[in-house]
Write an enzyme that holds these catalytic residues in place. Structure first.
Site, PDB file in Angstrom:
ATOM      1  N   HIS A 121       1.087  -1.160  -0.112  1.00 31.88           N
ATOM      2  CA  HIS A 121      -0.533   0.260  -0.275  1.00 31.88           C
ATOM      3  C   HIS A 121       0.567   1.090  -0.026  1.00 31.88           C
ATOM      4  O   HIS A 121       1.897   1.558   0.436  1.00 31.88           O
ATOM      5  CB  HIS A 121      -0.779  -0.163   0.813  1.00 31.88           C
ATOM      6  CG  HIS A 121      -2.596   0.978   1.497  1.00 31.88           C
ATOM      7  ND1 HIS A 121      -1.809   2.122   1.753  1.00 31.88           N
ATOM      8  CD2 HIS A 121      -3.156   0.932   1.743  1.00 31.88           C
ATOM      9  CE1 HIS A 121      -3.045   2.866   1.839  1.00 31.88           C
ATOM     10  NE2 HIS A 121      -4.147   2.727   1.027  1.00 31.88           N
ATOM     11  N   ASP A 198       2.877  -4.406   7.724  1.00 33.40           N
ATOM     12  CA  ASP A 198       1.490  -3.811   7.939  1.00 33.40           C
ATOM     13  C   ASP A 198       0.362  -4.584   8.595  1.00 33.40           C
ATOM     14  O   ASP A 198      -0.077  -4.954   7.444  1.00 33.40           O
ATOM     15  CB  ASP A 198       2.015  -2.756   6.628  1.00 33.40           C
ATOM     16  CG  ASP A 198       0.597  -2.340   6.012  1.00 33.40           C
ATOM     17  OD1 ASP A 198      -1.030  -2.936   6.955  1.00 33.40           O
ATOM     18  OD2 ASP A 198       0.327  -1.122   5.145  1.00 33.40           O
ATOM     19  N   GLN A 201      -4.248  -5.572   6.735  1.00 34.06           N
ATOM     20  CA  GLN A 201      -5.948  -5.858   6.118  1.00 34.06           C
ATOM     21  C   GLN A 201      -5.600  -7.764   6.771  1.00 34.06           C
ATOM     22  O   GLN A 201      -6.690  -8.408   6.103  1.00 34.06           O
ATOM     23  CB  GLN A 201      -4.843  -6.601   4.203  1.00 34.06           C
ATOM     24  CG  GLN A 201      -5.204  -5.512   3.678  1.00 34.06           C
ATOM     25  CD  GLN A 201      -6.974  -5.090   3.661  1.00 34.06           C
ATOM     26  OE1 GLN A 201      -7.529  -5.554   3.491  1.00 34.06           O
ATOM     27  NE2 GLN A 201      -7.170  -3.765   3.383  1.00 34.06           N
TER      28      GLN A 201
HETATM   29  C1  LIG Z   1      -5.642   0.751   4.641  1.00 36.08           C
HETATM   30  C2  LIG Z   1      -4.431   0.113   4.460  1.00 36.08           C
HETATM   31  C3  LIG Z   1      -3.724   1.031   4.502  1.00 36.08           C
HETATM   32  C4  LIG Z   1      -4.125   2.220   5.379  1.00 36.08           C
HETATM   33  O1  LIG Z   1      -4.766   2.229   6.278  1.00 36.08           O
HETATM   34  P1  LIG Z   1      -4.813   3.078   7.293  1.00 36.08           P
HETATM   35  O2  LIG Z   1      -6.209   3.214   8.092  1.00 36.08           O
HETATM   36  O3  LIG Z   1      -5.465   4.980   6.307  1.00 36.08           O
HETATM   37  O4  LIG Z   1      -4.315   4.270   7.418  1.00 36.08           O
HETATM   38  C5  LIG Z   1      -2.136   0.362   4.715  1.00 36.08           C
HETATM   39  N1  LIG Z   1      -2.069  -0.777   4.494  1.00 36.08           N
HETATM   40  C6  LIG Z   1      -2.728  -0.974   3.864  1.00 36.08           C
HETATM   41  C7  LIG Z   1      -2.177  -2.819   3.783  1.00 36.08           C
HETATM   42  C8  LIG Z   1      -4.664  -1.373   4.118  1.00 36.08           C
HETATM   43  O5  LIG Z   1      -4.789  -2.355   3.322  1.00 36.08           O
END
Ligand SMILES: *Cc1c(COP(=O)(O)O)cnc(C)c1O
Length: 404
Positions: A121, A198, A201
């Site tokens: 992302h 991260d 998801q």
């Molecule tokens: C949604 C998402 C983000 C960003 O999340 P925010 O709530 O907009 O800060 C980052 N990485 C992944 C994989 C996402 O799905």
């Protein structure tokens, strides 16, 4: 038996109409819907104990503080952090990543290397590019294959004694691929690099155990897992959080302030400057309770059924191609119709009350890899049904007829 019709009753929004049709909400990877149990907590907060925390001696402030700190403990327990002060409540994944990237500015030097993946992302790319610009560190990229999987042989070759940090998502928001983060973490640690995962998801689908993963940083957003927007978590190992300098200065994050020198508060407050999203934090805790009451094993099993069902039905449409065909994926289907722009399909689906995402999904490098402008993404949650998937399939067929 998973009683999806009972679960659906928890989500008031699911009974609304869009363009005269029953809403079919398949944009769960962008944000999940909110159950009444969480809405109630939000209403209760503003109705009964809205006050600033950690400051007042008065009853409301103490009640709000207790509930906020209880929420932190719920987050700690859920992700199995060793200490509650390893949980920093942030405004979400983006904020959490920026906090860490900013902190590493003072820990990296020219020629150090950091590794990202091709499946990220933009939130997990841009803050690190900014970090590299500030420090002169070099950004390397783990490549992906046609199925939308990371190529681990190439990852092995990217790691060197200069690698300081690796940041990869647990699950790709654009394709649904579940990345082999256990392997990624283990290999990174062998060369002494830290790892940030991260988990934006993964948090709606599985229950990560940060101690078992031995991960250094893990970040999520509450709104991807039935909580409100504007709140999320940064988990960091105590040692790392102590090493990182504070991100923002302000109230809450200090021990003592004079014009000569300021000393910082202990964890977690060092990273929580200013009045936080108090209600949001408490509601985040309620969302975790809700998801656990449904049960992550039940969620995973049922969502897989939906994924298999939808994959089969969609592939039966001639000219439809799915991007992201890893065997190891969650309930996200990114697809295109031959010769038709994804945006046009999305517009027709919306007329039918079906919410999907179209575009690059904040993951432009993936679209470039496939040489496409974007995809239509249907992402399923445990409150979706096979009947809704049937409606999507009919809608896609209709769009194909109208647009070809
Ligand atoms: C949604 C998402 C983000 C960003 O999340 P925010 O709530 O907009 O800060 C980052 N990485 C992944 C994989 C996402 O799905």
């Amino acid at each position: 038996m998973f009683k999806v019709n009972d679960i659906r009753k928890d989500f008031p929004i699911l009974s609304r109409k869009v363009n005269g049709k029953s809403l079919v909400y398949f944009d769960n990877a962008a944000t999940s819907q909110t159950p009444q149990q969480v809405i109630d907590v939000i209403v209760d907060y503003y109705s009964n104990y809205n006050a600033n925390i950690h400051r007042g001696v008065h009853t409301l402030s103490q009640e709000a503080t207790d509930l906020y700190e209880q929420a932190r403990q719920k987050v700690q327990t859920h992700f199995n952090a060793k200490f509650s002060h390893e949980i920093i409540l942030t405004s979400g994944t983006t904020h959490s990543i920026n906090l860490v990237a900013n902190g590493f500015s003072s820990l990296l030097k020219k020629g150090d290397e950091v590794i990202v993946s091709a499946l990220e992302h933009h939130s997990n790319i841009v803050p690190w590019q900014m970090l590299c610009e500030r420090t002169g560190a070099i950004l390397k990229v783990i490549p992906m294959n046609q199925d939308g999987e990371l190529v681990m042989d190439d990852y092995d070759k990217l790691l060197t004694k200069n690698t300081k940090l690796v940041f990869v998502n647990h699950i790709s928001n654009a394709l649904g691929t579940i990345n082999p983060i256990e392997y990624i973490i283990e290999k990174a640690h062998k060369v002494g690099a830290a790892v940030l995962i991260d988990g934006a998801q993964s948090c709606p689908h599985i229950k990560p155990d940060v101690q078992k993963l031995d991960v250094d940083f893990y970040v999520v957003s509450a709104h991807k897992m039935c909580g409100p927007t504007g709140v999320g978590m940064l988990y960091g190992k105590e040692d790392w959080l102590n090493k990182l300098p504070p991100y923002q200065g302000g109230g809450e994050m200090i021990a003592e302030v004079t014009f000569e020198k300021t000393t910082y508060a202990n964890l977690p407050h060092k990273f929580e400057a200013g009045t936080p999203n108090i209600c949001g934090g408490i509601a985040f805790g309620a969302a975790i309770d809700y998801m656990n009451s449904v049960g992550f094993n039940n969620i995973a099993k049922y969502e897989h059924e939906l994924l298999d069902y939808a994959t089969e039905k969609l592939l039966a449409i001639e000219g439809l191609k799915i991007f992201g065909t890893s065997k190891n994926k969650t309930s996200v289907i990114s697809f295109n119709l031959n010769g038709i722009h994804p945006y046009d399909v999305g517009t027709i689906l919306d007329k039918l009350g079906i919410a999907v995402r179209t575009g690059h999904h904040c993951a432009q490098p993936i679209m470039d890899f496939y040489n496409i402008p974007g995809t239509i993404r249907a992402s399923f949650s445990f409150y979706n049904t096979k009947a809704e998937i049937d409606a999507l399939v009919e809608g896609v067929k209709k769009a194909k007829m109208m647009l070809s």
